[in-house]
Write a protein that holds these residues in place. Structure first.
Motif: not given
Length: 381
Positions: A344-346, A350-352, A371-372, A377-380
């Protein structure tokens, strides 16, 4: 040259039928009662019984403990410590994948080092004074290699995070790597644990702490996995044997030199979404390889060659891409998804932050900013 430490099992047994060595080991040590830690599915499907039947036949008492979760929690460990004390056992046998073995490692360390009974104090490199209780480790998955490592991972449910513990005192005394114990693994678990082993091998090979001894182990493991994982998923006996060896060989290396951010990111996906560890590693590995490629020298050339690719005449950019493509294709071939629908976007901040703080992150050949991490993560998604 820097001083490099290597911690290995005192003894290991390998090959079909290796579990038959267990009663002799127990009797030679004079032990009276085993605390057998194994997960409920292995008990249900009769895998654990392959070992406990041997104990019965040889009049060795045991207490079976199966309150083990796929991502073991602090509560699991505390319950296990109480169960071990109540059992009056004098040694442990762990049967299963990383979950059974990680739970067993934490239990054994706390039994002999009660000052760490809160579990959280074991995070990082804990200054334990005493070895874990004598442990015989029997893997049933061709992936984690936990039977030969000084690491274990516990989930803190309250804080939604996993924490890594690194302790030379927790390595099992004896590893019994019997491919027959892996024969009942379903395809999905064979695939995900096998990709976990590949992630260990590639991250261990490219980590900042890698050196000649770990390199030769990790490169051989990559070759074995490239040649055997697809066969193991189809339950081919030779494929099973190849993966049993591969996961042990790479674990000897990564246990001593560390991993990287594919693992730190996989840990946080497991903690937040309960994503199976091997699946999370498999999804992150090609993405992280892409991120790291400019910081790996010629190593991707040797990874590509381990997959059977002829790199003759290839320039650096080409062989690096060939290595990444080979890893991605293997993951797809064994049925691993490339997207995580739960993400999830939100949750991204926390994940990073969690991935950046993970104990595996410093070993990555290239530091990653928040940021990296987000970009990867966004690639998933």
């Amino acid at each position: 040259m820097a001083v490099n430490r290597f911690v290995l099992n005192g003894i290991s047994y390998h090959g079909h039928g290796a579990i038959n060595e267990i009663p002799g080991i127990v009797k030679s040590k004079g032990f009276k009662k085993a605390f057998v830690a194994s997960d409920p599915d292995l008990v249900k499907f009769g895998v654990t019984a392959k070992v406990t039947d041997l104990l019965k036949e040889n009049s060795i008492e045991y207490e079976l403990y199966s309150d083990i979760k796929p991502n073991p929690t602090i509560e699991n460990v505390l319950h296990g410590v109480d169960a071990y004390k109540a059992s009056e056992a004098d040694f442990m046998i762990t049967i299963g994948g990383g979950s059974s073995m990680d739970t067993g490692k934490a239990i054994g360390i706390i039994i002999n080092n009660p000052e760490f009974a809160d579990v959280r104090s074991l995070e990082g490199v804990a200054p334990t004074k005493k070895r874990t209780v004598f442990t015989i480790a029997v893997p049933t998955t061709g992936g984690t290699g936990a039977e030969s490592t000084i690491n274990y991972v516990i989930t803190d449910v309250e804080k939604k995070r996993k924490f890594v513990c690194v302790d030379p005192n927790d390595i099992p005394d004896v590893a019994v790597v019997d491919p027959d114990m892996m024969a009942s693994m379903p395809k999905g678990l064979t695939a995900s644990t096998g990709m976990d082993a590949l992630t260990h091998a590639i991250e261990g090979y490219t980590t900042a702490g890698a050196w000649e001894l770990s390199d030769c182990l990790d490169l051989e493991a990559i070759k074995l996995i490239a040649a055997n994982l697809r066969k193991a998923v189809e339950n081919d006996p030779d494929g099973r044997e190849g993966m049993a060896l591969a996961q042990y060989v790479t674990a000897m290396a990564y246990s001593n030199v560390g991993l990287g951010i594919a693992h730190s990111m996989a840990h946080t996906l497991g903690a937040v979404y309960d994503t199976p560890h091997g699946v999370a590693c498999a999804m992150m590995l090609p993405i992280v390889m892409e991120f790291n490629k400019e910081y790996t020298g010629e190593k991707y050339k040797f990874i590509a060659e381990a997959f059977g690719i002829d790199t003759t005449g290839m320039d650096q950019a080409t062989y690096r891409q060939a290595a990444i493509d080979a890893v991605q294709q293997l993951s797809i071939d064994v049925g691993i998804p490339t997207k995580l629908e739960k993400l999830k976007e939100e949750d991204l901040p926390f994940l990073c932050e969690s991935a950046a703080a993970d104990a595996c992150a410093p070993g990555n050949p290239r530091p990653a900013s928040l940021e990296q991490f987000e970009e990867m993560f966004r690639k998933l998604m």
